[in-house]
Write a protein that holds these residues in place. Structure first.
Motif, mmCIF file in Angstrom:
data_model
loop_
_atom_site.group_PDB
_atom_site.id
_atom_site.type_symbol
_atom_site.label_atom_id
_atom_site.label_comp_id
_atom_site.label_asym_id
_atom_site.label_seq_id
_atom_site.Cartn_x
_atom_site.Cartn_y
_atom_site.Cartn_z
ATOM 1 N N SER A 1 55.083 34.945 39.935
ATOM 2 C CA SER A 1 55.891 34.198 38.959
ATOM 3 C C SER A 1 55.019 33.315 38.083
ATOM 4 O O SER A 1 55.177 33.266 36.858
ATOM 5 C CB SER A 1 56.936 33.339 39.687
ATOM 6 O OG SER A 1 57.907 34.140 40.316
ATOM 7 N N VAL A 2 54.092 32.601 38.715
ATOM 8 C CA VAL A 2 53.202 31.722 37.954
ATOM 9 C C VAL A 2 52.281 32.533 37.056
ATOM 10 O O VAL A 2 52.027 32.157 35.903
ATOM 11 C CB VAL A 2 52.388 30.825 38.905
ATOM 12 C CG1 VAL A 2 51.364 30.009 38.130
ATOM 13 C CG2 VAL A 2 53.318 29.891 39.669
ATOM 14 N N MET A 3 51.805 33.674 37.552
ATOM 15 C CA MET A 3 50.941 34.521 36.733
ATOM 16 C C MET A 3 51.702 35.094 35.545
ATOM 17 O O MET A 3 51.158 35.226 34.451
ATOM 18 C CB MET A 3 50.341 35.639 37.586
ATOM 19 C CG MET A 3 49.338 35.132 38.610
ATOM 20 S SD MET A 3 48.483 36.446 39.501
ATOM 21 C CE MET A 3 47.424 37.120 38.199
ATOM 22 N N ALA A 4 52.976 35.421 35.747
ATOM 23 C CA ALA A 4 53.797 35.934 34.645
ATOM 24 C C ALA A 4 53.992 34.865 33.574
ATOM 25 O O ALA A 4 53.855 35.135 32.373
ATOM 26 C CB ALA A 4 55.147 36.404 35.180
ATOM 27 N N VAL A 5 54.299 33.646 34.006
ATOM 28 C CA VAL A 5 54.495 32.550 33.056
ATOM 29 C C VAL A 5 53.191 32.252 32.318
ATOM 30 O O VAL A 5 53.189 32.029 31.103
ATOM 31 C CB VAL A 5 55.009 31.292 33.781
ATOM 32 C CG1 VAL A 5 55.036 30.100 32.834
ATOM 33 C CG2 VAL A 5 56.415 31.541 34.327
ATOM 34 N N ASN A 6 52.082 32.269 33.040
ATOM 35 C CA ASN A 6 50.792 32.026 32.402
ATOM 36 C C ASN A 6 50.482 33.090 31.355
ATOM 37 O O ASN A 6 49.993 32.787 30.268
ATOM 38 C CB ASN A 6 49.681 32.004 33.459
ATOM 39 C CG ASN A 6 48.308 31.836 32.847
ATOM 40 O OD1 ASN A 6 48.031 30.853 32.171
ATOM 41 N ND2 ASN A 6 47.446 32.816 33.069
ATOM 42 N N LEU A 7 50.805 34.348 31.662
ATOM 43 C CA LEU A 7 50.531 35.437 30.718
ATOM 44 C C LEU A 7 51.401 35.339 29.473
ATOM 45 O O LEU A 7 50.927 35.509 28.343
ATOM 46 C CB LEU A 7 50.750 36.786 31.406
ATOM 47 C CG LEU A 7 50.525 38.030 30.538
ATOM 48 C CD1 LEU A 7 49.058 38.139 30.130
ATOM 49 C CD2 LEU A 7 50.965 39.286 31.275
ATOM 50 N N VAL A 8 52.693 35.044 29.653
ATOM 51 C CA VAL A 8 53.652 35.108 28.543
ATOM 52 C C VAL A 8 53.743 33.791 27.775
ATOM 53 O O VAL A 8 53.809 33.793 26.539
ATOM 54 C CB VAL A 8 55.049 35.513 29.073
ATOM 55 C CG1 VAL A 8 56.094 35.462 27.955
ATOM 56 C CG2 VAL A 8 54.991 36.903 29.698
ATOM 57 N N GLU A 9 53.744 32.674 28.491
ATOM 58 C CA GLU A 9 54.023 31.388 27.853
ATOM 59 C C GLU A 9 52.783 30.631 27.389
ATOM 60 O O GLU A 9 52.887 29.721 26.577
ATOM 61 C CB GLU A 9 54.822 30.490 28.802
ATOM 62 C CG GLU A 9 56.175 31.058 29.213
ATOM 63 C CD GLU A 9 57.183 31.093 28.070
ATOM 64 O OE1 GLU A 9 56.832 30.708 26.935
ATOM 65 O OE2 GLU A 9 58.327 31.503 28.317
ATOM 66 N N SER A 10 51.619 30.975 27.923
ATOM 67 C CA SER A 10 50.426 30.241 27.505
ATOM 68 C C SER A 10 49.877 30.839 26.214
ATOM 69 O O SER A 10 50.200 31.955 25.831
ATOM 70 C CB SER A 10 49.350 30.283 28.591
ATOM 71 O OG SER A 10 48.573 31.468 28.495
ATOM 72 N N LYS A 11 49.013 30.068 25.587
ATOM 73 C CA LYS A 11 48.368 30.509 24.344
ATOM 74 C C LYS A 11 47.174 31.421 24.613
ATOM 75 O O LYS A 11 46.529 31.890 23.689
ATOM 76 C CB LYS A 11 47.911 29.292 23.529
ATOM 77 C CG LYS A 11 49.044 28.476 22.925
ATOM 78 C CD LYS A 11 49.747 29.245 21.834
ATOM 79 C CE LYS A 11 50.833 28.405 21.177
ATOM 80 N NZ LYS A 11 51.545 29.144 20.131
ATOM 81 N N GLY A 12 46.884 31.651 25.897
ATOM 82 C CA GLY A 12 45.756 32.503 26.254
ATOM 83 C C GLY A 12 44.464 31.731 26.400
ATOM 84 O O GLY A 12 43.699 31.942 27.334
ATOM 85 N N GLU A 13 44.217 30.809 25.480
ATOM 86 C CA GLU A 13 43.027 29.972 25.534
ATOM 87 C C GLU A 13 43.434 28.524 25.278
ATOM 88 O O GLU A 13 44.169 28.233 24.341
ATOM 89 C CB GLU A 13 42.008 30.408 24.499
ATOM 90 C CG GLU A 13 41.404 31.779 24.755
ATOM 91 C CD GLU A 13 40.348 32.139 23.721
ATOM 92 O OE1 GLU A 13 39.171 31.826 23.966
ATOM 93 O OE2 GLU A 13 40.719 32.716 22.690
ATOM 94 N N GLY A 14 42.932 27.634 26.117
ATOM 95 C CA GLY A 14 43.265 26.221 25.969
ATOM 96 C C GLY A 14 42.284 25.448 25.126
ATOM 97 O O GLY A 14 42.513 24.273 24.809
ATOM 98 N N PHE A 15 41.164 26.105 24.753
ATOM 99 C CA PHE A 15 40.122 25.425 23.987
ATOM 100 C C PHE A 15 39.667 26.276 22.804
ATOM 101 O O PHE A 15 39.685 27.501 22.870
ATOM 102 C CB PHE A 15 38.914 25.105 24.882
ATOM 103 C CG PHE A 15 39.198 24.016 25.877
ATOM 104 C CD1 PHE A 15 38.921 22.696 25.583
ATOM 105 C CD2 PHE A 15 39.761 24.317 27.107
ATOM 106 C CE1 PHE A 15 39.197 21.686 26.493
ATOM 107 C CE2 PHE A 15 40.042 23.314 28.019
ATOM 108 C CZ PHE A 15 39.757 21.997 27.714
ATOM 109 N N LEU A 16 39.253 25.586 21.758
ATOM 110 C CA LEU A 16 38.674 26.244 20.595
ATOM 111 C C LEU A 16 37.204 26.545 20.856
ATOM 112 O O LEU A 16 36.614 26.062 21.829
ATOM 113 C CB LEU A 16 38.815 25.340 19.370
ATOM 114 C CG LEU A 16 40.241 24.947 18.967
ATOM 115 C CD1 LEU A 16 40.208 23.844 17.917
ATOM 116 C CD2 LEU A 16 41.005 26.160 18.447
#
Length: 276
Positions: free
Chosen positions: A91-106
């Motif tokens: 569940s957490v991996m699914a949310v991380n894949l779909v809801e995150s921006k993929g990268e947290g840093f520039l």
């Protein structure tokens, strides 16, 4: 940077296979991102401590190139988040894949942000900020909107994107430091700064400092965000993806198929867990 995944066929996949073979994968070099390549990527991700999703995104490719990944999200971070929230790791991996921006840093090392000028106006009013010579916070907001429409406005927009968002934030902080920080969304999960108190941070400055520290800290803010919303937390625990997506993304979630993407990602990661 390119993201490579199952069933891709191109020269980038061939290069990836060569890099994995240099790590001892023993892949047949055919330029096809098949099951063998997926498993080799997962094996490398586990050794590197990265999120083990079998997708060769910018983080995995950076690790293969020997770059520092110490500030990036780790598989153990997701495992701890799943345990804390009382949900399957999938569940957490699914949310991380779909809801995150993929990268947290520039690329320059700064956290990913998006400055919201309409929120800046709201936060200035919330702080009751009054410029010298003006009678009220409302008059101040109007004056600032007329002078700096890209920073203070009734309407959303004015985005500059990427590193330029930090320039907008820096200018907003010169007007009012706390209101500026509160008006940006931060990190992997784009948590708005004005949530700082509800999420248990000492100040918005402390929140921003954590978001600039690592993706682990950005995940921590996201976990706190879920914990602070009982209905959102229960939707995640019950894997009611439509309800979760609606509460997290707003009423437009269905148009973007967030619930469908979450369900598919959960099934994908759940199957991988069972296979492992």
């Amino acid at each position: 940077m390119t993201t490579l995944r199952l069933d891709d066929r191109n020269q980038a996949v061939l290069l990836l296979q060569k890099q994995l073979n240099a790590q001892g994968a023993g892949l047949y070099l055919d330029g096809h991102y098949g099951e063998a390549t997926t498993k080799a990527v997962q094996a490398f991700q586990r050794r590197a401590g990265l999120v083990s999703d079998g997708i060769a995104g910018p983080k995995t490719l950076a690790a293969l190139a020997g770059q520092d990944t110490g500030h990036l999200l780790k598989q153990r971070d997701l495992e701890r988040a799943a345990e804390r929230l009382g949900v399957p790791l999938a569940s957490v991996m699914a949310v991380n894949l779909v809801e995150s921006k993929g990268e947290g840093f520039l690329a320059n090392g700064r956290p990913v942000i998006l400055f919201e000028r309409h929120v800046m106006r709201e936060r200035l009013l919330e702080h009751r900020y009054v410029l010298p010579g003006l009678a009220s916070s409302e008059a101040t907001a109007e004056a600032l909107a007329a002078r700096y429409p890209g920073l203070v406005n009734l309407r959303p927009g004015g985005y500059a994107g990427c590193a330029a968002e930090h320039q907008r934030l820096a200018q907003a902080r010169q007007i009012h430091d706390s209101a500026g920080l509160e008006s940006a969304s931060w990190g992997l999960f784009q948590i708005m700064g004005y949530h700082w108190r509800r999420l248990g941070y000492a100040s918005v400055q402390a929140f921003a400092h954590c978001m600039a520290e690592s993706e682990t800290q950005q995940l921590e803010a996201f976990v706190r965000f879920i914990e602070a919303d009982q209905a959102l937390h229960k939707a995640l625990q019950g894997r009611r993806w439509a309800e979760f997506a609606k509460r997290y993304n707003g009423p437009a979630y269905a148009k973007n198929f967030y619930d469908v993407k979450l369900a598919r990602a959960y099934a994908q990661f759940s199957n991988k867990e069972q296979a492992a």
